[in-house]
Design a protein around this motif. Sequence first.
Motif, mmCIF file in Angstrom:
data_model
loop_
_atom_site.group_PDB
_atom_site.id
_atom_site.type_symbol
_atom_site.label_atom_id
_atom_site.label_comp_id
_atom_site.label_asym_id
_atom_site.label_seq_id
_atom_site.Cartn_x
_atom_site.Cartn_y
_atom_site.Cartn_z
ATOM 1 N N ALA A 295 0.836 -1.206 0.000
ATOM 2 C CA ALA A 295 0.000 0.000 0.000
ATOM 3 C C ALA A 295 0.867 1.251 0.000
ATOM 4 C CB ALA A 295 -0.930 -0.004 1.213
ATOM 5 N N LEU A 296 1.948 1.222 0.768
ATOM 6 C CA LEU A 296 2.846 2.374 0.823
ATOM 7 C C LEU A 296 3.528 2.604 -0.519
ATOM 8 C CD1 LEU A 296 4.196 4.534 2.635
ATOM 9 C CD2 LEU A 296 5.994 2.858 3.127
ATOM 10 N N GLY A 297 3.984 1.492 -1.143
ATOM 11 C CA GLY A 297 4.737 1.616 -2.383
ATOM 12 C C GLY A 297 3.882 1.979 -3.583
ATOM 13 N N PHE A 298 2.684 1.404 -3.651
ATOM 14 C CA PHE A 298 1.856 1.583 -4.843
ATOM 15 C C PHE A 298 0.791 2.662 -4.691
ATOM 16 C CE2 PHE A 298 3.411 -2.798 -5.319
ATOM 17 C CZ PHE A 298 3.938 -2.718 -6.600
ATOM 18 N N LEU A 299 0.512 3.103 -3.463
ATOM 19 C CA LEU A 299 -0.535 4.091 -3.259
ATOM 20 C C LEU A 299 -0.004 5.389 -2.653
ATOM 21 C CD1 LEU A 299 -3.372 1.773 -1.880
ATOM 22 C CD2 LEU A 299 -3.109 2.636 -4.197
ATOM 23 N N MET A 300 0.635 5.287 -1.496
ATOM 24 C CA MET A 300 1.027 6.487 -0.779
ATOM 25 C C MET A 300 2.182 7.222 -1.463
ATOM 26 S SD MET A 300 -1.226 6.495 1.449
ATOM 27 C CE MET A 300 -0.667 7.971 2.285
ATOM 28 N N VAL A 301 3.175 6.488 -1.938
ATOM 29 C CA VAL A 301 4.316 7.145 -2.587
ATOM 30 C C VAL A 301 3.894 7.901 -3.844
ATOM 31 C CG1 VAL A 301 6.507 6.743 -3.771
ATOM 32 C CG2 VAL A 301 6.034 5.588 -1.612
ATOM 33 N N PRO A 302 3.102 7.300 -4.749
ATOM 34 C CA PRO A 302 2.646 8.090 -5.912
ATOM 35 C C PRO A 302 1.848 9.332 -5.526
ATOM 36 C CG PRO A 302 2.310 5.756 -6.314
ATOM 37 C CD PRO A 302 2.711 5.882 -4.885
ATOM 38 N N LEU A 303 1.000 9.221 -4.503
ATOM 39 C CA LEU A 303 0.244 10.387 -4.055
ATOM 40 C C LEU A 303 1.184 11.481 -3.544
ATOM 41 C CD1 LEU A 303 -2.807 8.825 -2.159
ATOM 42 C CD2 LEU A 303 -2.785 9.897 -4.409
ATOM 43 N N ALA A 304 2.181 11.063 -2.780
ATOM 44 C CA ALA A 304 3.141 12.034 -2.256
ATOM 45 C C ALA A 304 3.900 12.707 -3.401
ATOM 46 C CB ALA A 304 4.115 11.342 -1.300
ATOM 47 N N VAL A 305 4.250 11.944 -4.428
ATOM 48 C CA VAL A 305 4.974 12.504 -5.571
ATOM 49 C C VAL A 305 4.110 13.525 -6.303
ATOM 50 C CG1 VAL A 305 5.923 11.961 -7.849
ATOM 51 C CG2 VAL A 305 6.497 10.526 -5.880
ATOM 52 N N ILE A 306 2.814 13.208 -6.465
ATOM 53 C CA ILE A 306 1.901 14.125 -7.156
ATOM 54 C C ILE A 306 1.876 15.483 -6.456
ATOM 55 C CG2 ILE A 306 -0.537 14.606 -7.642
ATOM 56 C CD1 ILE A 306 -0.866 11.620 -8.242
ATOM 57 N N PHE A 307 1.690 15.470 -5.139
ATOM 58 C CA PHE A 307 1.600 16.739 -4.410
ATOM 59 C C PHE A 307 2.957 17.439 -4.333
ATOM 60 C CE2 PHE A 307 -2.288 14.707 -2.790
ATOM 61 C CZ PHE A 307 -3.182 15.737 -3.021
ATOM 62 N N ALA A 308 4.038 16.655 -4.220
ATOM 63 C CA ALA A 308 5.365 17.268 -4.179
ATOM 64 C C ALA A 308 5.669 17.985 -5.488
ATOM 65 C CB ALA A 308 6.425 16.200 -3.899
ATOM 66 N N GLN A 309 5.340 17.348 -6.613
ATOM 67 C CA GLN A 309 5.582 17.965 -7.918
ATOM 68 C C GLN A 309 4.633 19.141 -8.168
ATOM 69 O OE1 GLN A 309 7.960 17.337 -10.193
ATOM 70 N NE2 GLN A 309 8.878 15.849 -8.791
ATOM 71 N N ALA A 310 3.401 18.997 -7.683
ATOM 72 C CA ALA A 310 2.413 20.056 -7.892
ATOM 73 C C ALA A 310 2.827 21.351 -7.202
ATOM 74 C CB ALA A 310 1.042 19.606 -7.395
ATOM 75 N N PHE A 311 3.436 21.230 -6.012
ATOM 76 C CA PHE A 311 3.819 22.426 -5.246
ATOM 77 C C PHE A 311 5.328 22.676 -5.276
ATOM 78 C CE2 PHE A 311 -0.182 20.983 -3.332
ATOM 79 C CZ PHE A 311 -0.923 22.154 -3.405
ATOM 80 N N ALA A 312 6.014 22.029 -6.219
ATOM 81 C CA ALA A 312 7.473 22.170 -6.279
ATOM 82 C C ALA A 312 7.901 23.606 -6.535
ATOM 83 C CB ALA A 312 8.037 21.251 -7.367
#
Length: 288
Positions: free
Chosen positions: A27-44
Amino acid sequence: MAVHHRVHRQHRGLGQMVLIGLAGVLALGFLMVPLAVIFAQAFAKGWMAWWHAVSHPETVKSIGLSLLVLAVVVPINAVYGLAVAWTVTKFRFRGKKWLISLVEMPFSVSPIVAGVAALMVYGSSGLLGPFLEDNDIKVMFAIPGIIIATLFVTSPFIARELLPLMQLQGSDDEEAALTLGAGGLSIFLRVTLPNVKWALYYGIILCAARSLGEFGAVSVVSGQVRGETMTLPLQIDLLYHDYDSSGAFAAASVLTLLALVTLVLKLVVERFYDREVESTQAERAPEN
């Protein structure tokens, strides 16, 4: 014997821990990490850059179109799901299994295929194409086509949530109300609908989430006209292929936020839905 049982429980407990840990890692690898990447890139590039991307007229238009499709599709599917569940669970007739299979068909049909099928029916060279053109009715590559495609893809969700619960409840309550002189509409509004309201809410949330995220069928029937027939998922794809990664991630963050809202609502409604099912099972248990 006692030692054997204790060892067996220890092995079972260890196996449960391993499975839970594995599920957590996945769940962490396939769900949480992609979500974190989306928001990190969105507010980069900061909040202002994010807001500038999100407030772009084409992106705003795509968000509005997605919400418009949602506002049309969900009520129609709610009425459809209630009608199907009522028909299947409250009446006896031949072909009931065929009707259920027909309701579930969109689950097994690729959204791309659904979009192509819509083109074959409503397109200029399709079954109804000449009639629509003669009457100046534009369906394909316009908002009506997007709504039709989304309706097809999302149609089973509410019906599939209502069917198991209504089958479990049976028709005793409706028959009792009918014996007391209540009419069909009164029975539906005062007996059936209150008994299934949480299942209905649950199905509506699933239908809304699927509607917001639909891409395949909509990409076929929309024509992908900038600023006109671009839903939010299509706009994200367009921005990404235009090498506007910051705009794509900003739009993706909006879609992700909407998805998280539906997830929270789903978890809340799910608690009441489970209680409703448990209550119904407890009421029916003495009868069995």
